[in-house]
Write an enzyme that holds these catalytic residues in place. Structure first.
Site, PDB file in Angstrom:
ATOM      1  N   ASP A  11       0.849  -1.144  -0.141  1.00  0.00           N
ATOM      2  CA  ASP A  11      -0.215  -0.162  -0.124  1.00  0.00           C
ATOM      3  C   ASP A  11       0.800   1.305   0.014  1.00  0.00           C
ATOM      4  O   ASP A  11       2.021   1.010   0.600  1.00  0.00           O
ATOM      5  CB  ASP A  11      -0.939  -0.053   1.141  1.00  0.00           C
ATOM      6  CG  ASP A  11      -1.674   1.209   1.545  1.00  0.00           C
ATOM      7  OD1 ASP A  11      -2.351   1.561   0.403  1.00  0.00           O
ATOM      8  OD2 ASP A  11      -1.864   1.662   2.274  1.00  0.00           O
ATOM      9  N   ASP A  13       0.049   5.319   1.215  1.00  0.00           N
ATOM     10  CA  ASP A  13      -0.035   6.221   2.384  1.00  0.00           C
ATOM     11  C   ASP A  13      -0.020   5.248   3.594  1.00  0.00           C
ATOM     12  O   ASP A  13      -1.006   4.219   3.884  1.00  0.00           O
ATOM     13  CB  ASP A  13      -1.320   6.843   2.182  1.00  0.00           C
ATOM     14  CG  ASP A  13      -1.473   7.678   0.909  1.00  0.00           C
ATOM     15  OD1 ASP A  13      -1.006   9.015   1.066  1.00  0.00           O
ATOM     16  OD2 ASP A  13      -1.867   7.106  -0.176  1.00  0.00           O
TER      17      ASP A  13
END
Length: 221
Positions: A11, A13
């Site tokens: 991922d 952020d």
């Protein structure tokens, strides 16, 4: 712990980069533009992984079913777009982790729910991502996480089987997507979780408290 791994997907952020200061500033500007008092970054940070939904929820107590949500979301997006590289930084240890993966001849990439509108300029602005083999955004496929489609798209692009991938994320939807895709899953607990989430309940295969712990989970090269 994980054997026969050919690629590691992350991922964005809250896992690779700390974008909370820019996300929080974009939402807080909306408050001050309306004459409301500013909130400190600490108010926004725990919800940064949830993007516009989290930021507007914190700034205005607004949920996506609010009739004005879409209008305010676009205002938030415009604010964020104008400053998304001002304060964002790579988490400590991430650059060393990526270098170690490259040294092990493991492909690595990004699967994020962030729209391509933001993902492309952001990753181009940060040198770390020059060695990324693929970047899949939230609107790359018809579905975003927790649907497994973006993860399966990343594996397809890398020409590896889903079972040969690990997915690392800091939100429950990351783990749901990874499990549904048939990948190994790792919960990153160093990002934005705070006290509001219980990563142990997500069902991930493993959890890490800092990025470099991931190397200990991989079979020796």
């Amino acid at each position: 712990m994980f054997g026969n791994i050919r690629a590691v997907l992350f991922d964005l952020d809250g896992t690779l980069i700390d974008s909370a200061p820019d996300l929080g500033a974009a939402a807080d500007k909306m408050r001050t533009d309306r004459g409301l008092p500013s909130f400190p970054l600490e108010r926004y940070r725990p919800m940064a992984g949830a993007g516009a939904r989290g930021m507007l929820g914190e700034a205005f107590g607004m949920t996506p079913d609010h009739p004005d949500f879409s209008v305010l979301r676009e205002e938030f997006f415009l604010n964020y777009e104008s400053q998304m590289t001002l304060r964002t930084r790579v988490f400590d240890g991430v650059a060393d982790l990526v270098n170690a993966l490259v040294d092990r001849n493991l492909a690595w990439g990004v699967v994020t729910n962030k729209a391509e509108r933001f993902t492309v300029p952001l990753t181009r602005a940060i040198p770390l991502f020059q060695s990324a083999a693929t970047v899949v955004s939230g609107d790359t496929t018809p579905h975003s996480k927790p649907h497994p489609a973006p993860l399966l798209e990343a594996a397809l692009r890398l020409q590896v089987l889903p079972g040969e991938c690990i997915y690392v994320g800091d939100d429950e939807r990351d783990i749901i997507a990874g499990l549904a895709a048939g990948m190994g899953t790792v919960a990153a607990t160093y990002g934005y979780l705070g006290a509001r989430s219980d990563a142990a309940s997500w069902g991930a295969h493993a959890a890490i408290k800092n990025p470099l712990e991931l190397l200990q989970l991989l079979a020796a090269p």
